[in-house]
Design a protein around this motif. Structure first.
Motif, mmCIF file in Angstrom:
data_model
loop_
_atom_site.group_PDB
_atom_site.id
_atom_site.type_symbol
_atom_site.label_atom_id
_atom_site.label_comp_id
_atom_site.label_asym_id
_atom_site.label_seq_id
_atom_site.Cartn_x
_atom_site.Cartn_y
_atom_site.Cartn_z
ATOM 1 N N THR A 114 0.852 -1.176 0.003
ATOM 2 C CA THR A 114 -0.132 -0.081 -0.217
ATOM 3 C C THR A 114 0.751 1.199 0.043
ATOM 4 O O THR A 114 2.110 1.201 0.162
ATOM 5 N N SER A 227 0.032 1.197 11.131
ATOM 6 C CA SER A 227 0.732 2.171 10.708
ATOM 7 C C SER A 227 2.299 2.135 11.202
ATOM 8 O O SER A 227 2.390 2.077 12.306
ATOM 9 N N GLY A 229 4.675 3.594 11.457
ATOM 10 C CA GLY A 229 5.477 4.855 12.282
ATOM 11 C C GLY A 229 4.846 4.885 13.871
ATOM 12 O O GLY A 229 5.461 5.452 14.513
HETATM 13 P P1 AMP Z 1 5.833 11.291 8.310
HETATM 14 O O1 AMP Z 1 6.429 10.917 7.093
HETATM 15 O O2 AMP Z 1 7.049 11.392 9.353
HETATM 16 O O3 AMP Z 1 4.901 12.193 7.920
HETATM 17 O O4 AMP Z 1 5.204 9.812 8.680
HETATM 18 C C1 AMP Z 1 4.386 9.360 7.615
HETATM 19 C C2 AMP Z 1 3.336 8.225 8.633
HETATM 20 O O5 AMP Z 1 2.491 7.550 7.712
HETATM 21 C C3 AMP Z 1 4.010 7.362 9.361
HETATM 22 O O6 AMP Z 1 3.392 7.153 10.631
HETATM 23 C C4 AMP Z 1 3.773 6.096 8.488
HETATM 24 O O7 AMP Z 1 3.875 4.900 9.257
HETATM 25 C C5 AMP Z 1 2.473 6.309 7.749
HETATM 26 N N1 AMP Z 1 2.276 5.647 6.475
HETATM 27 C C6 AMP Z 1 2.771 5.855 5.335
HETATM 28 N N2 AMP Z 1 2.528 5.156 4.486
HETATM 29 C C7 AMP Z 1 1.741 4.169 5.105
HETATM 30 C C8 AMP Z 1 1.135 2.820 4.669
HETATM 31 N N3 AMP Z 1 1.323 2.345 3.225
HETATM 32 N N4 AMP Z 1 0.462 2.048 5.390
HETATM 33 C C9 AMP Z 1 0.233 2.668 6.631
HETATM 34 N N5 AMP Z 1 1.001 3.812 7.245
HETATM 35 C C10 AMP Z 1 1.701 4.442 6.353
#
Ligand code: AMP
Ligand code: MG
Length: 337
Positions: A114, A227, A229
């Motif tokens: 995703t 997620s 992060g």
């Molecule tokens: P930042 O780039 O610091 O704003 O963090 C981006 C956030 O979006 C992080 O918490 C990632 O885990 C979340 N994120 C980005 N792409 C995905 C994905 N494909 N599935 C789940 N969470 C995502």
């Protein structure tokens, strides 16, 4: 590498877009926070983002577009609900998790099938996406774990010598990162990260909006995560942050009882004048608190603070996003007084 400071004039934007086309990393303003931008389709360019931030490889990046026609190049499938949400909230601080298109490399999506997609409203971010002709991967432009940057100066502090350039577009208007949502069914979305687009606002378009429990609660060892992060330490200055819930009087008593050196406080506008420790304020409503929270957390490091007691915002509306960042900055250390 010398990190070049660029302005938002036309010739500097062309220079920044040229850098992006050539696979370089550039710090850019968005309405949420400053991003560390690179061509999302170029694995070598994206690898430099992870290296500059010290970001764990399994934490995916959000891909930014400026024209809805780019969505098909990023997402393999766009359900009708995503189209409705895009129509209502884009350009703006809403990220949707959608199935990934093959041209988006695994390094960008943290190995997931995703991808997080959003259309920023900031004119500089939009111009750079259009001028470079590339979908732009851009996480927050801070060292991993440190508070996000909301000015070009913050980016310079964290990224000097690590990236090609920073475009100065002034202070970010929102101040916290985008709301991240997963589409769970034709009529349900789950908020994975709260932001300026609140559950109430999403509720005007989607019948069911749920909050992921990891927004307010610490994950247990081995617990599945929606997620990536959410797993990591986030938003923390070098000072030790403690979130305090309760009345002003009880807060003041608690802070004044501390005998150590380097004690500081972060309070709301209008408070703190009689406090015996150094004190910063961070606004009087949820929008101002969102705008100011990261720069105030960074300011405590400039003051050499050792421990910062923070007045907790109400976890409602945009305040939920502020609370979510603060509880992580505090490593989930919350005191009720
Ligand atoms: P930042 O780039 O610091 O704003 O963090 C981006 C956030 O979006 C992080 O918490 C990632 O885990 C979340 N994120 C980005 N792409 C995905 C994905 N494909 N599935 C789940 N969470 C995502
Ligand atoms: Mg970040």
């Amino acid at each position: 590498m010398e990190t070049k400071r660029l302005s938002d004039c036309a010739s500097d934007l062309l220079e920044a877009a040229e850098l992006l086309k050539n696979g370089q990393v550039v710090g850019i303003p968005t309405e949420t926070v400053y991003g560390l931008a690179a061509d999302a389709r170029n694995p070598q360019a994206v690898r430099q983002i992870f290296a500059a931030k010290g970001r764990p490889a399994d934490n995916p990046l959000i891909v930014h577009l400026a024209d809805i026609r780019q969505l098909g190049e990023i997402a393999a499938e766009v359900p009708p609900l995503a189209e409705k949400l895009a129509e209502r909230f884009w350009p703006g601080p809403l990220t949707m998790i959608l199935p990934k298109q093959a041209q988006i490399p695994e390094i960008t999506s943290g190995g997931l099938d995703t991808v997080g997609v959003r259309m920023p409203s900031h004119p500089v971010a939009r111009a750079l996406i259009l001028l470079s002709g590339a979908p732009i991967a851009a996480p927050s432009a801070n060292i991993s774990g440190y508070p996000s940057p909301t000015t070009a100066e913050h980016v310079i502090r964290d990224m000097q010598g690590k990236i090609a350039a920073v475009v100065d577009g002034g202070a970010c208007s929102v101040g916290v990162e985008s709301t991240v949502i997963a589409l769970e069914s034709a009529d349900t979305v789950r908020i994975l990260r709260p932001g300026f687009v609140t559950a109430e606002m999403l509720g005007t378009v989607v019948p069911h909006v749920t909050l992921d429990p990891a927004i307010l609660h610490q994950l247990q060892e081995g617990q599945a995560v929606r997620s990536p992060g959410m797993k990591y330490q986030h938003y923390s200055p070098h000072a030790h942050v403690i979130l305090v819930e309760g009345t002003w009087n009880a807060f003041a008593d608690l802070v004044q009882q501390q005998a150590e050196t380097g004690i500081c406080a972060l309070v709301f506008d209008g408070e703190g004048k009689d406090l015996s420790v150094p004190c910063l304020t961070y606004g009087s409503d949820d929008q101002e608190q969102a705008q100011q929270i990261f720069s105030k957390l960074r300011e405590f490091d400039d003051m050499n603070a050792q421990k910062v007691y923070v007045r907790a915002p109400k976890p409602e509306g945009i305040g939920l996003a502020v609370y979510n960042r603060l509880i992580r900055a505090a490593g989930f250390e919350v005191i009720q007084v």
